[in-house]
Design an enzyme around this catalytic site. Structure first.
Site, short mmCIF file in Angstrom:
data_model
loop_
_atom_site.label_atom_id
_atom_site.label_comp_id
_atom_site.label_asym_id
_atom_site.label_seq_id
_atom_site.Cartn_x
_atom_site.Cartn_y
_atom_site.Cartn_z
N SER A 47 34.20 67.87 52.28
CA SER A 47 35.44 67.31 51.72
C SER A 47 36.62 67.34 52.68
O SER A 47 37.60 66.64 52.46
CB SER A 47 35.82 68.02 50.42
OG SER A 47 36.28 69.32 50.68
N LYS A 87 41.71 72.87 51.06
CA LYS A 87 42.30 71.53 50.85
C LYS A 87 43.63 71.43 51.59
O LYS A 87 44.19 72.41 52.02
CB LYS A 87 42.55 71.27 49.35
CG LYS A 87 41.31 71.33 48.48
CD LYS A 87 40.34 70.23 48.77
CE LYS A 87 39.07 70.42 47.94
NZ LYS A 87 37.99 69.59 48.38
#
Length: 180
Positions: A47, A87
């Protein structure tokens, strides 16, 4: 003659004690640094590609957000009960986030995202117009097409869930360097 042996053995004993003290201090210092200042985490999944790759080990700064606020662009470690996530902060408290025609808008202004390649930019799908609540952040992975983030599963991230900012990729050694 006996005196000389006694001195050598006393000197040897003192040398051993000094070594033991040095080792204990080093272990204590490492424990304190790891517990309160820095820790490591392994990136799981794709990701954050191309910035961080699956299997890379990153060092993160645990103390930074006690003295400063998370900022847009920081790559952070988010601790949730079942799993931790890596993230990038895209939106801060009070920001309005919108993605339209593969372009990120924050508070109505088009954003330059130099950390993304063209593939990631074109994989970014349209996303609402949402306002980030107080004490929360909007996060996204750099691999926008597959990232579980604030758009699709993580939701807004509470400030208390952000446990650190990534600083370095430390493994594999040929990838060693600052995170951006």
């Amino acid at each position: 003659m006996e005196k000389g042996r006694y001195k050598v053995s006393e000197q040897s004993k003192n040398e051993w004690l000094e070594w033991i003290k040095a080792i204990v201090v080093a272990i204590a210092l490492a424990f304190i640094l790891r517990t309160f200042f820095f820790a490591t985490s392994i990136v799981e999944g794709a990701s954050m590609d191309p910035t961080l790759e699956n299997g890379e080990r990153v060092m993160f700064n645990k103390i930074i957000y006690y003295i400063d606020e998370p900022e847009r662009g920081d790559i952070v470690i988010i601790e949730r009960p079942v799993k931790s996530y890596v993230k990038r902060i895209v939106g801060q408290p009070g920001d309005t986030i919108e993605i339209r025609d593969h372009t990120l808008f924050i508070n109505g202004k088009e954003q330059n995202q130099p950390y993304l390649n063209q593939t990631a930019i074109h994989a970014t799908r349209d996303f609402g117009k949402v306002e980030v609540p107080e004490d929360h952040y909007f996060v996204m992975g750099d691999n926008r097409s597959i990232s579980k983030d604030s758009r699709n599963g993580l939701g807004f991230v509470e400030e208390s869930e952000i446990i650190g900012r990534t600083e370095l990729v430390i493994y594999p050694f040929n990838e060693w360097g600052l995170t951006n």
